[in-house]
Design a protein around this motif. Structure first.
Motif, PDB file in Angstrom:
ATOM      1  N   MET B   1       0.842  -1.200   0.000  1.00  0.00           N
ATOM      2  CA  MET B   1       0.000   0.000   0.000  1.00  0.00           C
ATOM      3  C   MET B   1       0.874   1.246   0.000  1.00  0.00           C
ATOM      4  O   MET B   1       1.764   1.370   0.844  1.00  0.00           O
ATOM      5  N   ASN B   2       0.617   2.124  -0.920  1.00  0.00           N
ATOM      6  CA  ASN B   2       1.451   3.318  -1.016  1.00  0.00           C
ATOM      7  C   ASN B   2       0.993   4.407  -0.052  1.00  0.00           C
ATOM      8  O   ASN B   2       1.789   4.984   0.678  1.00  0.00           O
ATOM      9  N   THR B   3      -0.326   4.674  -0.059  1.00  0.00           N
ATOM     10  CA  THR B   3      -0.817   5.700   0.855  1.00  0.00           C
ATOM     11  C   THR B   3      -0.776   5.176   2.281  1.00  0.00           C
ATOM     12  O   THR B   3      -1.204   4.063   2.517  1.00  0.00           O
ATOM     13  N   PRO B   4      -0.208   5.932   3.189  1.00  0.00           N
ATOM     14  CA  PRO B   4      -0.242   5.481   4.587  1.00  0.00           C
ATOM     15  C   PRO B   4      -1.687   5.427   5.071  1.00  0.00           C
ATOM     16  O   PRO B   4      -2.517   6.230   4.654  1.00  0.00           O
ATOM     17  N   THR B   5      -2.022   4.418   5.911  1.00  0.00           N
ATOM     18  CA  THR B   5      -3.401   4.307   6.371  1.00  0.00           C
ATOM     19  C   THR B   5      -3.690   5.365   7.417  1.00  0.00           C
ATOM     20  O   THR B   5      -3.419   5.194   8.603  1.00  0.00           O
ATOM     21  N   VAL B   6      -4.249   6.437   6.926  1.00  0.00           N
ATOM     22  CA  VAL B   6      -4.660   7.531   7.806  1.00  0.00           C
ATOM     23  C   VAL B   6      -6.175   7.619   7.754  1.00  0.00           C
ATOM     24  O   VAL B   6      -6.769   7.539   6.681  1.00  0.00           O
ATOM     25  N   LEU B   7      -6.809   7.704   8.942  1.00  0.00           N
ATOM     26  CA  LEU B   7      -8.255   7.891   9.000  1.00  0.00           C
ATOM     27  C   LEU B   7      -8.512   9.374   9.206  1.00  0.00           C
ATOM     28  O   LEU B   7      -8.090   9.950  10.215  1.00  0.00           O
ATOM     29  N   ARG B   8      -9.161   9.972   8.222  1.00  0.00           N
ATOM     30  CA  ARG B   8      -9.340  11.426   8.278  1.00  0.00           C
ATOM     31  C   ARG B   8     -10.822  11.758   8.416  1.00  0.00           C
ATOM     32  O   ARG B   8     -11.640  11.294   7.608  1.00  0.00           O
ATOM     33  N   LEU B   9     -11.185  12.498   9.430  1.00  0.00           N
ATOM     34  CA  LEU B   9     -12.563  12.962   9.601  1.00  0.00           C
ATOM     35  C   LEU B   9     -12.579  14.449   9.319  1.00  0.00           C
ATOM     36  O   LEU B   9     -11.969  15.222  10.054  1.00  0.00           O
ATOM     37  N   GLU B  10     -13.221  14.836   8.221  1.00  0.00           N
ATOM     38  CA  GLU B  10     -13.215  16.254   7.864  1.00  0.00           C
ATOM     39  C   GLU B  10     -14.574  16.866   8.107  1.00  0.00           C
ATOM     40  O   GLU B  10     -15.535  16.545   7.425  1.00  0.00           O
ATOM     41  N   GLN B  11     -14.621  17.737   9.083  1.00  0.00           N
ATOM     42  CA  GLN B  11     -15.848  18.465   9.418  1.00  0.00           C
ATOM     43  C   GLN B  11     -17.067  17.556   9.467  1.00  0.00           C
ATOM     44  O   GLN B  11     -18.093  17.822   8.859  1.00  0.00           O
ATOM     45  N   VAL B  12     -16.894  16.456  10.198  1.00  0.00           N
ATOM     46  CA  VAL B  12     -18.015  15.529  10.356  1.00  0.00           C
ATOM     47  C   VAL B  12     -18.992  16.117  11.366  1.00  0.00           C
ATOM     48  O   VAL B  12     -18.615  16.505  12.471  1.00  0.00           O
ATOM     49  N   ARG B  13     -20.242  16.221  10.938  1.00  0.00           N
ATOM     50  CA  ARG B  13     -21.286  16.756  11.822  1.00  0.00           C
ATOM     51  C   ARG B  13     -22.462  15.790  11.772  1.00  0.00           C
ATOM     52  O   ARG B  13     -22.921  15.429  10.710  1.00  0.00           O
ATOM     53  N   ILE B  14     -22.942  15.406  12.951  1.00  0.00           N
ATOM     54  CA  ILE B  14     -24.114  14.533  12.997  1.00  0.00           C
ATOM     55  C   ILE B  14     -25.186  15.220  13.825  1.00  0.00           C
ATOM     56  O   ILE B  14     -24.926  15.690  14.932  1.00  0.00           O
ATOM     57  N   ALA B  15     -26.381  15.299  13.259  1.00  0.00           N
ATOM     58  CA  ALA B  15     -27.478  15.974  13.947  1.00  0.00           C
ATOM     59  C   ALA B  15     -28.669  15.046  14.012  1.00  0.00           C
ATOM     60  O   ALA B  15     -28.859  14.169  13.165  1.00  0.00           O
ATOM     61  N   LEU B  16     -29.473  15.237  15.063  1.00  0.00           N
ATOM     62  CA  LEU B  16     -30.723  14.469  15.194  1.00  0.00           C
ATOM     63  C   LEU B  16     -31.851  15.475  15.362  1.00  0.00           C
ATOM     64  O   LEU B  16     -31.825  16.287  16.289  1.00  0.00           O
ATOM     65  N   ALA B  17     -32.801  15.427  14.471  1.00  0.00           N
ATOM     66  CA  ALA B  17     -33.955  16.325  14.507  1.00  0.00           C
ATOM     67  C   ALA B  17     -33.509  17.779  14.654  1.00  0.00           C
ATOM     68  O   ALA B  17     -34.010  18.536  15.469  1.00  0.00           O
ATOM     69  N   GLY B  18     -32.490  18.160  13.873  1.00  0.00           N
ATOM     70  CA  GLY B  18     -32.052  19.539  13.855  1.00  0.00           C
ATOM     71  C   GLY B  18     -31.089  19.910  14.970  1.00  0.00           C
ATOM     72  O   GLY B  18     -30.498  20.989  14.962  1.00  0.00           O
ATOM     73  N   ARG B  19     -30.888  18.993  15.951  1.00  0.00           N
ATOM     74  CA  ARG B  19     -29.998  19.307  17.062  1.00  0.00           C
ATOM     75  C   ARG B  19     -28.630  18.684  16.777  1.00  0.00           C
ATOM     76  O   ARG B  19     -28.536  17.486  16.494  1.00  0.00           O
ATOM     77  N   LEU B  20     -27.578  19.492  16.839  1.00  0.00           N
ATOM     78  CA  LEU B  20     -26.240  18.990  16.543  1.00  0.00           C
ATOM     79  C   LEU B  20     -25.751  18.111  17.683  1.00  0.00           C
ATOM     80  O   LEU B  20     -25.783  18.513  18.841  1.00  0.00           O
TER      81      LEU B  20
END
Lengths: 565, 210
Positions: B1-20
């Motif tokens: 594997m050439n790309t190093p295994t990096v887990l990247r979370l970019e501006q992950v937003r989870i909301a429920l019924a409009g509430r962040l």
């Protein structure tokens, strides 16, 4: 994808024939049936129906049998659950539920008849010591004009049904904590259960209760065995008219079938009114503070009825067995003397055909039912992302439709329709008619276990790289083997016990153990009845033995899967 | 594997019924553990479900998740190569210990049997292959669950309070084993917990949600 269509397919499969059948009962009821010369709408069939002697009594009987059977069965189940305290007797009674449920209605009815008849087992055990009877007393116990023995025969089977439905619903309610809370406030246990658990339980078992009402108002096989004869219940009368060689009676029969639908709907409406009344009266009772009085009486009543019910079913089978082995059986003697195998030997050559047909129909109806139920449930599991899910899932409540519409009302029309289309595949029609009743029970039996399986198992398997199909075959199916086999056994048992769905679509030419056994009811040869009813009772039991035994055998080395019913 | 295994979370937003509920922006390198802490009900497990591909449709989620350069959010769960460890070991009750490990291994792996035997021996479970998982102790089951995750060759691991059901004595030992093996495998890990000791043992950055 095919899977996504299954809920729609199931609903169409169940609702379509019922609506078509009802329509084809309605049209002839108003004089329209071109095949028999009815070209225009008229009220003649209704005038003829109203002129039938004893119609009012038949109608009243059907209504009363439906309501009384349901009320007594429900009360017994609630009282038993309220008073059950995990004693050995309680556990034993609970364990007896499944085999009792697998017992076909007709076999149970014959068993009861052998128990309570004037020359039955009870009279023999009590005579002449307690009763002084040297000969069978001249009493009308079976087929009494009030339908009491019919109600008793139905209660015998409806108590286990409602009990099983309640036991399936109870885990959601956290009953032990509710009772503990009420007891800490000074309520005796049985009263505590009735005041804190029963009101929450009832809404969960309402549909099964309605199914009991519908079944009891329109039952045919049990009524042929235990019900009054002159006049019979409405459903039996309709069947007689339908089977009349004079085909013009079909118009009368159609009007009767529509009336039967009305009677069942009226019974449901009355029950609903009763629900409102009980709710209103119950509201005050729930909070009136009474917490001690009557506890013991209620508990004894619940256990007593359930014990009597279970024993009656069991002893009835013993009575059947004795009768089938009886050579000469003088009246007050408790046992026949001598015993003989000749009734079995004589019946054996004639048993083979109907037993084979019964099993063939049962398997042919159960397999597609299992496939459809599995597909619908699997679709439900995978469809968590699709918003249409909620609607389809509630559409599956329509599964109860075949259990709530009286069989005679729509099967009658369905037969008329299919005859009109010139369909002659009798066995195929019977299998299809059975599927209508097998599918709901298979689905309901499987759904509970399927939906309760921890969703993390599937997630885990997916995260390990398995496809959704792989998860189904390699995780869900093996983990749910036991409930799957139980559902199959339920399906087989339901099919084996069907009377009308065999008789009508088969035009009387498809012989199963059930149609043969019921046909013997009129003849009164107890020895032969004993043989046939026992065979009828044994077939579904075999299915349950396999369903319980096979997982134990296959998973004998897997503790995590043993003991899960 | 050439790309190093990096887990990247970019501006992950989870909301429920409009509430962040959760908002995360993070990068987890190979062998690194990011710990998410916070009381129950703040959506920690929801974030894991989003990354692994099981988010309930009731939630609205936005942002990008990429693993070794692959965008994950558009892939089905089974193609994400994200391994999971739950509170319970969840060993399939119908399979033997070896069957559970084999179940997770890639289909065309050579020498499955030898690899399974070796893996079991490395965690002190030599000869346990044919055992019924239900007969194993809690600590043994946890080790088998870890092996199943590792043998499935994931590209990242998500841990959802994996030690909370173990008793104290066992917890430290299991924790050390899990983190050592995950680091050795070079997997980026996301740990969700409300136990401070977990966070300390993990040794990586900590995000506290409230």
């Amino acid at each position: 994808m095919l899977l996504r269509l299954t809920p729609t397919l199931i609903v169409t499969l169940l609702v379509g024939p019922i609506l078509a059948g009802l329509a084809m009962a309605l049209l002839p009821a108003f004089g329209y049936l071109p095949a028999l010369g009815g070209e225009s709408l008229s009220l003649a069939p209704w005038r003829e129906l109203l002129a039938q002697p004893g119609l009012a009594r038949s109608t009243g009987l059907s209504l009363a049998v439906g309501l009384v059977t349901t009320a007594v069965s429900l009360a017994a189940v609630l009282l038993f659950l309220a008073g059950a305290a995990g004693t050995r007797l309680d556990r034993w009674l609970r364990r007896a539920v499944s085999p009792l449920l697998s017992l076909p209605h007709a076999a149970a009815a014959f068993g009861l008849a052998f128990l309570i008849a004037p020359s039955g087992l009870i009279a023999r055990l009590l005579s002449p010591g307690l009763t002084g009877w040297e000969r069978p007393p001249d009493l009308v116990i079976l087929q009494d004009p009030w339908g009491l023995s019919l109600m008793a025969g139905l209660i015998l089977k409806e108590i286990p049904f409602l009990l099983l439905m309640s036991l399936a619903a109870l885990p959601q309610l956290d009953a032990p904590r509710r009772v503990a809370m009420a007891r800490s406030l000074g309520y005796r246990p049985t009263i505590a259960w009735l005041k804190t658990v029963a009101p929450a339980l009832y809404p969960l078992i309402r549909l099964p209760v309605y199914a009991v009402i519908a079944f009891a108002t329109s039952v045919v096989d049990v009524a042929l065995i235990l019900g009054p004869t002159l006049p019979p219940t409405l459903a039996v009368a309709v069947l007689e008219w339908f089977n009349d060689p004079d085909l013009s009676m079909r118009f009368l029969a159609a009007a009767g079938a529509v009336l039967q639908l009305g009677v069942t709907l009226a019974a449901l409406a009355l029950w609903w009114a009763l629900e409102c009344l009980v709710r209103r009266l119950g509201k005050r009772w729930l909070v009136n503070g009474a917490r001690v009085r009557g506890d013991r009486l209620l508990r004894l009543a619940g256990r007593g009825i359930l014990l009597a019910n279970t024993l009656a079913a069991g002893l009835g089978l013993v009575g059947l067995a004795l009768a089938s082995l009886a050579g000469f059986w003088r009246f007050p003697a408790a046992l026949p003397d001598p015993f003989t195998l000749q009734h079995w030997q004589r019946a054996l050559p004639t048993l083979g055909g109907p037993v084979t047909t019964t099993l063939l129909i049962a398997v042919a109806a159960t397999l597609p039912a299992l496939v459809l139920a599995l597909a619908a449930l699997e679709n439900e599991q995978r469809g968590a992302r699709r918003p249409a899910q909620g609607r389809l899932r509630s559409a599956l409540t329509l599964l109860y439709l075949p259990l709530i519409v009286p069989q005679i009302a729509f099967l009658f029309g369905l037969v008329v329709l299919l005859e009109g289309l010139g369909l002659r595949a009798r066995l195929g029609l019977v299998i299809f008619a059975h599927l209508l009743f097998v599918l709901p029970y298979v689905f309901l039996s499987l759904a509970e276990a399927y939906r309760r399986l921890d969703p993390r198992w599937a997630r885990l398997a997916l995260s390990l790289g398995h496809s959704p199909a792989g998860v189904f075959w390699r995780v869900r199916l093996p983990m749910l083997l036991a409930p799957l086999l139980t559902a199959a056994a339920v399906g087989l048992a339901v099919s084996i016990g069907q009377y009308l769905p065999t008789l009508l679509p088969g035009a009387g030419r498809v012989a199963t153990v059930t149609t043969e056994a019921v046909a013997l009811a009129g003849g009164g040869n107890g020895r032969v009845i004993g043989v046939w009813a026992l065979v009828q009772a044994a077939l579904p039991l075999l299915g349950f033995i396999v369903a319980l035994g096979l997982p134990r055998l296959l998973w004998s080395n897997r503790r995590g899967l043993r003991g899960t019913p | 594997m050439n790309t190093p295994t990096v887990l990247r979370l970019e501006q992950v937003r989870i909301a429920l019924a409009g509430r962040l509920l959760v908002e995360v922006d993070a990068e987890i390198g190979p062998g690194e553990v990011l710990t998410l802490m916070g009381p129950s009900g703040v959506g920690k497990s929801t974030l894991l479900a989003f990354i692994a591909g099981f988010l309930d449709p009731a939630f609205a989620a936005g942002g990008r998740v990429s693993l070794a350069g692959r965008e994950l959010t558009t892939l089905p769960a089974e193609a994400r190569r994200v391994g999971l460890l739950f509170q319970d070991p969840l060993l399939f009750p119908h399979l033997s210990v070896a069957g559970n490990l084999r179940f997770g291994m890639p289909r065309r792996e050579a020498d499955k049997r030898a690899r399974i035997d070796q893996a079991l021996a490395e965690v002190g479970l030599a000869g346990f292959g044919e055992r019924d998982p239900a007969t194993l102790s809690g600590g043994q089951q946890a080790r088998v669950a870890l092996l199943r995750l590792l043998l499935s060759r994931p590209a990242a691991a998500l841990l959802d309070e994996p030690f909370s059901r173990l008793d104290r004595a066992l917890r430290g030992e299991t924790r050390r084993l899990v983190f050592a093996r995950l680091a050795e495998a070079g997997l980026p890990c996301l740990l969700v917990t409300h136990d401070h000791e977990d966070a300390e043992a993990a040794g990586g950055p900590v995000i506290i949600l409230e």
